[in-house]
Motif scaffolding. Structure first.
Motif, mmCIF file in Angstrom:
data_model
loop_
_atom_site.group_PDB
_atom_site.id
_atom_site.type_symbol
_atom_site.label_atom_id
_atom_site.label_comp_id
_atom_site.label_asym_id
_atom_site.label_seq_id
_atom_site.Cartn_x
_atom_site.Cartn_y
_atom_site.Cartn_z
ATOM 1 N N SER A 35 -9.971 11.349 -3.180
ATOM 2 C CA SER A 35 -8.960 10.469 -2.472
ATOM 3 C C SER A 35 -9.384 8.860 -2.891
ATOM 4 O O SER A 35 -10.325 8.623 -3.386
ATOM 5 C CB SER A 35 -8.937 10.762 -0.949
ATOM 6 O OG SER A 35 -10.372 10.915 -0.662
ATOM 7 N N GLU A 36 -8.296 8.302 -2.268
ATOM 8 C CA GLU A 36 -8.791 6.395 -2.705
ATOM 9 C C GLU A 36 -8.178 5.773 -1.833
ATOM 10 O O GLU A 36 -7.412 6.054 -1.087
ATOM 11 C CB GLU A 36 -8.188 6.212 -4.265
ATOM 12 C CG GLU A 36 -6.922 6.538 -4.398
ATOM 13 C CD GLU A 36 -6.717 6.014 -5.730
ATOM 14 O OE1 GLU A 36 -6.972 4.785 -6.358
ATOM 15 O OE2 GLU A 36 -5.680 6.532 -6.240
ATOM 16 N N SER A 37 -8.981 4.596 -1.433
ATOM 17 C CA SER A 37 -8.664 3.463 -0.629
ATOM 18 C C SER A 37 -8.687 2.217 -1.692
ATOM 19 O O SER A 37 -9.653 1.927 -2.211
ATOM 20 C CB SER A 37 -9.467 3.209 0.615
ATOM 21 O OG SER A 37 -9.809 4.316 1.487
ATOM 22 N N ASN A 38 -7.546 1.656 -1.714
ATOM 23 C CA ASN A 38 -7.320 0.566 -2.765
ATOM 24 C C ASN A 38 -7.182 -0.454 -1.837
ATOM 25 O O ASN A 38 -5.901 -0.779 -1.391
ATOM 26 C CB ASN A 38 -6.068 0.951 -3.684
ATOM 27 C CG ASN A 38 -5.939 -0.268 -4.562
ATOM 28 O OD1 ASN A 38 -6.464 -1.258 -4.409
ATOM 29 N ND2 ASN A 38 -5.417 0.306 -5.835
ATOM 30 N N LEU A 39 -8.352 -1.372 -1.408
ATOM 31 C CA LEU A 39 -8.160 -2.150 -0.115
ATOM 32 C C LEU A 39 -7.183 -3.337 -0.552
ATOM 33 O O LEU A 39 -6.703 -3.492 0.485
ATOM 34 C CB LEU A 39 -9.534 -2.733 -0.110
ATOM 35 C CG LEU A 39 -10.617 -1.687 0.340
ATOM 36 C CD1 LEU A 39 -12.035 -2.145 0.650
ATOM 37 C CD2 LEU A 39 -10.136 -0.871 1.366
ATOM 38 N N TYR A 40 -7.079 -4.070 -1.478
ATOM 39 C CA TYR A 40 -6.134 -5.081 -1.820
ATOM 40 C C TYR A 40 -4.577 -4.367 -1.850
ATOM 41 O O TYR A 40 -3.735 -5.073 -1.265
ATOM 42 C CB TYR A 40 -6.426 -5.879 -3.196
ATOM 43 C CG TYR A 40 -7.573 -6.796 -2.957
ATOM 44 C CD1 TYR A 40 -7.142 -7.977 -2.526
ATOM 45 C CD2 TYR A 40 -8.819 -6.716 -3.204
ATOM 46 C CE1 TYR A 40 -8.182 -8.989 -2.283
ATOM 47 C CE2 TYR A 40 -9.804 -7.367 -3.176
ATOM 48 C CZ TYR A 40 -9.565 -8.702 -2.617
ATOM 49 O OH TYR A 40 -10.308 -9.574 -2.481
ATOM 50 N N ALA A 41 -4.443 -3.391 -2.609
ATOM 51 C CA ALA A 41 -3.171 -2.752 -2.721
ATOM 52 C C ALA A 41 -2.636 -2.209 -1.065
ATOM 53 O O ALA A 41 -1.525 -2.375 -1.064
ATOM 54 C CB ALA A 41 -3.198 -1.781 -3.618
ATOM 55 N N ASP A 42 -3.644 -1.829 -0.353
ATOM 56 C CA ASP A 42 -3.103 -1.306 0.879
ATOM 57 C C ASP A 42 -3.147 -2.283 1.732
ATOM 58 O O ASP A 42 -2.864 -2.237 2.993
ATOM 59 C CB ASP A 42 -4.457 -0.354 1.267
ATOM 60 C CG ASP A 42 -4.472 0.884 0.677
ATOM 61 O OD1 ASP A 42 -3.575 0.937 -0.144
ATOM 62 O OD2 ASP A 42 -5.347 1.741 0.655
ATOM 63 N N SER A 43 -3.402 -3.852 1.550
ATOM 64 C CA SER A 43 -3.485 -5.057 2.276
ATOM 65 C C SER A 43 -4.468 -4.803 3.377
ATOM 66 O O SER A 43 -4.264 -4.828 4.576
ATOM 67 C CB SER A 43 -1.991 -5.372 2.861
ATOM 68 O OG SER A 43 -1.184 -5.589 1.802
ATOM 69 N N PHE A 44 -5.744 -4.251 3.084
ATOM 70 C CA PHE A 44 -6.404 -3.899 4.221
ATOM 71 C C PHE A 44 -6.719 -5.074 4.783
ATOM 72 O O PHE A 44 -7.395 -6.292 4.211
ATOM 73 C CB PHE A 44 -8.023 -3.065 3.841
ATOM 74 C CG PHE A 44 -8.880 -2.673 4.644
ATOM 75 C CD1 PHE A 44 -8.581 -1.560 5.511
ATOM 76 C CD2 PHE A 44 -9.704 -3.638 5.017
ATOM 77 C CE1 PHE A 44 -9.317 -1.255 6.585
ATOM 78 C CE2 PHE A 44 -10.729 -3.092 6.062
ATOM 79 C CZ PHE A 44 -10.421 -1.935 6.888
ATOM 80 N N ASN A 45 -6.997 -5.379 6.047
ATOM 81 C CA ASN A 45 -7.226 -6.403 7.167
ATOM 82 C C ASN A 45 -8.898 -6.220 7.050
ATOM 83 O O ASN A 45 -9.422 -5.484 7.898
ATOM 84 C CB ASN A 45 -6.603 -6.333 8.376
ATOM 85 C CG ASN A 45 -7.266 -7.367 9.209
ATOM 86 O OD1 ASN A 45 -7.725 -8.354 8.891
ATOM 87 N ND2 ASN A 45 -6.817 -7.387 10.515
ATOM 88 N N PRO A 46 -9.580 -7.080 6.810
ATOM 89 C CA PRO A 46 -11.136 -7.004 6.997
ATOM 90 C C PRO A 46 -11.399 -7.730 8.134
ATOM 91 O O PRO A 46 -12.984 -7.878 8.260
ATOM 92 C CB PRO A 46 -11.733 -7.746 5.593
ATOM 93 C CG PRO A 46 -10.561 -8.799 5.313
ATOM 94 C CD PRO A 46 -9.520 -8.014 5.842
#
Ligand SMILES: Cc1cc2nc3c(=O)[nH]c(=O)nc-3n(C[C@H](O)[C@H](O)[C@H](O)COP(=O)(O)O)c2cc1C
Length: 208
Positions: A35-46
């Motif tokens: 599975s994946e988490s694509n942090l920029y593509a998902d606009s992950f708020n850090p």
């Protein structure tokens, strides 16, 4: 085995993305679920803080670790954090793909660590998440000699020790691509091929 891939790079044509794609192709070829988490593509708020938790009692002075424990006990994490934690629960191995920025994780990935690997879930008394295996795949600005290589190694060991070894996870040796921006096209292809071999070897060992 289930591998969760987290990629932290803003640019799809970057070498980091190329490495991430190699990971996906290699795992698929080995028949390993991922599975994946694509942090920029998902606009992950850090940015960790008040907004991570719904309904933390007014009047209590805000303490992030305390709020995280409250959220876990009351199913009160916001959707983005729950979603990431669920992906972690499912996996056996976590792979983090990132460029070394200021000798550390890019801020978006550091924020993912702050907000997803929470107190009571990933670490601390009664932590509910089972310990996993973790591997870093890192690109760097480049090392000129052995003493610089040793310095990188010490820094990267520290990045494992301070987060995942602290939580009791098993460390899989990292893949480190030095100086990718100065490499020729052929050298870059060779690095990508070595990453395939690295994954095949390390994950086969991790499975046994
Ligand atoms: C904000 C920033 C900080 C950086 N800090 C470091 C560093 O501490 N050490 C290092 O070797 N390279 C550093 N670099 C270089 C990157 O690691 C390098 O450009 C990257 O790994 C190349 O991969 P890419 O082409 O996929 O971006 C830094 C680059 C940026 C933009």
């Amino acid at each position: 085995m289930h591998v969760h891939l987290v990629v932290a790079h803003p640019e799809k044509s970057s070498f980091n993305y190329a490495l991430h794609c190699v990971a996906i192709e290699t795992l698929s070829g080995m028949g390993i679920r991922y599975s994946e988490s694509n942090l920029y593509a998902d606009s992950f708020n850090p940015v960790a803080g008040h907004d991570d938790v719904i309904g933390f009692p007014d009047g209590e002075s805000f303490n992030l670790a305390k709020a995280q424990r409250f959220a876990l006990e009351n199913n009160a994490f916001i959707r983005q954090i729950k979603h990431e934690q669920n992906k972690l629960k499912e996996c056996d191995v976590l792979v983090l793909q990132f460029p070394l920025w200021w000798w550390s994780f890019p801020a978006i990935l550091k924020g993912w660590i702050d907000r997803v690997l929470t107190s009571g879930f990933a670490y601390g008394e009664g932590a509910t998440l089972k310990a996993k295996k973790v591997m870093y795949s890192i690109t760097t600005g480049g090392a000129k000699n052995q003493s610089e290589l040793d310095y990188y190694q010490a820094k990267i060991d520290g990045l494992y020790q301070d987060v995942f070894a602290f939580m009791g996870w098993e460390i899989i040796p990292p893949f480190i691509a030095h100086g990718v921006q100065q490499k020729s096209h052929q050298q870059r292809l060779d690095i990508l091929a070595s990453y395939t071999a690295h994954i095949q070897k390390k994950l086969t060992l991790a499975q046994s």
